[in-house]
Motif scaffolding. Structure first.
Motif, PDB file in Angstrom:
ATOM      1  N   ILE A 167       0.836  -1.202   0.000  1.00 16.68           N
ATOM      2  CA  ILE A 167       0.000   0.000   0.000  1.00 16.68           C
ATOM      3  C   ILE A 167       0.872   1.255   0.000  1.00 16.68           C
ATOM      4  CG2 ILE A 167      -1.659   1.341   1.352  1.00 16.68           C
ATOM      5  CD1 ILE A 167      -3.044  -1.336   2.005  1.00 16.68           C
ATOM      6  N   GLU A 168       1.911   1.260   0.796  1.00 16.84           N
ATOM      7  CA  GLU A 168       2.823   2.411   0.847  1.00 16.84           C
ATOM      8  C   GLU A 168       3.417   2.709  -0.534  1.00 16.84           C
ATOM      9  OE1 GLU A 168       7.287   3.030   2.523  1.00 16.84           O
ATOM     10  OE2 GLU A 168       5.836   2.198   3.944  1.00 16.84           O
ATOM     11  N   GLU A 169       3.815   1.672  -1.249  1.00 17.10           N
ATOM     12  CA  GLU A 169       4.460   1.842  -2.557  1.00 17.10           C
ATOM     13  C   GLU A 169       3.485   2.205  -3.667  1.00 17.10           C
ATOM     14  OE1 GLU A 169       7.791   1.563  -3.441  1.00 17.10           O
ATOM     15  OE2 GLU A 169       8.228   1.467  -1.305  1.00 17.10           O
ATOM     16  N   ALA A 170       2.259   1.709  -3.608  1.00 21.23           N
ATOM     17  CA  ALA A 170       1.338   1.851  -4.741  1.00 21.23           C
ATOM     18  C   ALA A 170       0.195   2.847  -4.521  1.00 21.23           C
ATOM     19  CB  ALA A 170       0.753   0.483  -5.083  1.00 21.23           C
ATOM     20  N   ASP A 171      -0.064   3.227  -3.294  1.00 21.00           N
ATOM     21  CA  ASP A 171      -1.195   4.107  -2.984  1.00 21.00           C
ATOM     22  C   ASP A 171      -0.826   5.563  -3.257  1.00 21.00           C
ATOM     23  OD1 ASP A 171      -3.529   5.221  -2.005  1.00 21.00           O
ATOM     24  OD2 ASP A 171      -2.944   5.000   0.097  1.00 21.00           O
ATOM     25  N   VAL A 172      -1.102   6.019  -4.450  1.00 18.66           N
ATOM     26  CA  VAL A 172      -0.720   7.365  -4.876  1.00 18.66           C
ATOM     27  C   VAL A 172      -1.533   8.448  -4.158  1.00 18.66           C
ATOM     28  CG1 VAL A 172      -0.587   8.925  -6.879  1.00 18.66           C
ATOM     29  CG2 VAL A 172      -0.003   6.513  -7.143  1.00 18.66           C
ATOM     30  N   ASP A 173      -2.833   8.212  -3.978  1.00 18.54           N
ATOM     31  CA  ASP A 173      -3.684   9.252  -3.376  1.00 18.54           C
ATOM     32  C   ASP A 173      -3.721   9.216  -1.841  1.00 18.54           C
ATOM     33  OD1 ASP A 173      -5.345   7.103  -2.883  1.00 18.54           O
ATOM     34  OD2 ASP A 173      -6.915   7.735  -4.276  1.00 18.54           O
ATOM     35  N   GLY A 174      -3.023   8.261  -1.231  1.00 22.05           N
ATOM     36  CA  GLY A 174      -2.886   8.219   0.219  1.00 22.05           C
ATOM     37  C   GLY A 174      -4.133   7.844   0.985  1.00 22.05           C
ATOM     38  N   ASP A 175      -5.067   7.129   0.358  1.00 20.15           N
ATOM     39  CA  ASP A 175      -6.298   6.758   1.064  1.00 20.15           C
ATOM     40  C   ASP A 175      -6.221   5.393   1.749  1.00 20.15           C
ATOM     41  OD1 ASP A 175      -6.433   5.116  -1.145  1.00 20.15           O
ATOM     42  OD2 ASP A 175      -8.430   5.762  -1.777  1.00 20.15           O
ATOM     43  N   GLY A 176      -5.046   4.755   1.720  1.00 18.47           N
ATOM     44  CA  GLY A 176      -4.866   3.491   2.417  1.00 18.47           C
ATOM     45  C   GLY A 176      -5.343   2.263   1.666  1.00 18.47           C
ATOM     46  N   LYS A 177      -5.682   2.427   0.388  1.00 17.60           N
ATOM     47  CA  LYS A 177      -6.130   1.302  -0.433  1.00 17.60           C
ATOM     48  C   LYS A 177      -5.793   1.609  -1.888  1.00 17.60           C
ATOM     49  CE  LYS A 177     -10.666   3.393  -0.189  1.00 17.60           C
ATOM     50  NZ  LYS A 177     -11.988   3.312   0.389  1.00 17.60           N
TER      51      LYS A 177
END
Length: 189
Positions: A155-165
């Motif tokens: 999630i840290e690497e792929a979550d661009v918008d920072g919504d946790g998913k």
């Protein structure tokens, strides 16, 4: 001459060619493969609406050599079954094998990969979805803490918008960078 068995009508074959990535010959091979799973349930000649109504139970589908070693076999069947039960009709099975064929374009494969990983069906891949995927991939051999850390890192690497998913777009971005995606998202008939 004239003893040739007709499995589908001409129109059915044309329709199946139009909505799959298979030739007529491959469609007939898919039917043969489908019938081999449970010949007691699947007629040799598919009449009227049998390609949709005759369904092979999930427990039989999971035993297919093409699926039985895949940790996602149950989820794959659920995604492709019209009622999410995992029981597959011929048309469901044709869709499944078509998407997993070499001829299917990357964007179709990515769409279905997302559906497979979205276990809870909320149109996002969250921590719970990743937890299930990691458990399946590792055969539950990792300690809980390691699985949690892997999910957090993804999630840290792929979550661009920072919504946790991960949204579909975020998932697609990650998958398109995976060099082996097309070769691993594949079933040969």
């Amino acid at each position: 001459m004239g003893n040739k068995l007709v499995t589908f009508t001409e129109q059915q074959l044309v329709n199946y060619q139009d909505c799959s990535f298979f030739t007529r010959k491959e469609i007939l091979r898919v039917h043969k493969r489908f019938r081999e799973v449970r010949s007691d349930l699947v007629p040799t000649v598919m009449t009227e609406n049998q390609p949709v109504t005759v369904r092979i139970p999930l427990d039989s589908m999971e035993k297919l050599p093409e699926l039985k070693e895949n940790p996602f076999r149950r989820r794959i069947c659920e995604v492709f079954s019209r009622d999410d039960s995992g029981d597959l009709s011929f048309e469901d099975f044709l869709d499944l094998l078509s998407v997993f064929s070499e001829q299917a374009p990357r964007d179709i494969k990515v769409f279905y990969a997302f559906q497979i990983y979205d276990f809870d069906g909320d149109s996002h891949i969250g921590a719970e979805d990743l937890d299930i995927a990691i458990r399946l991939l590792t055969h539950q051999q990792l300690p809980e803490e390691d699985m949690r850390q892997i999910a957090e890192k993804v999630i840290e690497e792929a979550d661009v918008d920072g919504d946790g998913k991960l949204s579909y777009m975020e998932f697609e971005h990650v998958i398109t960078r995976a060099p082996d995606f097309l070769s691993t998202f594949h079933i040969r008939i």
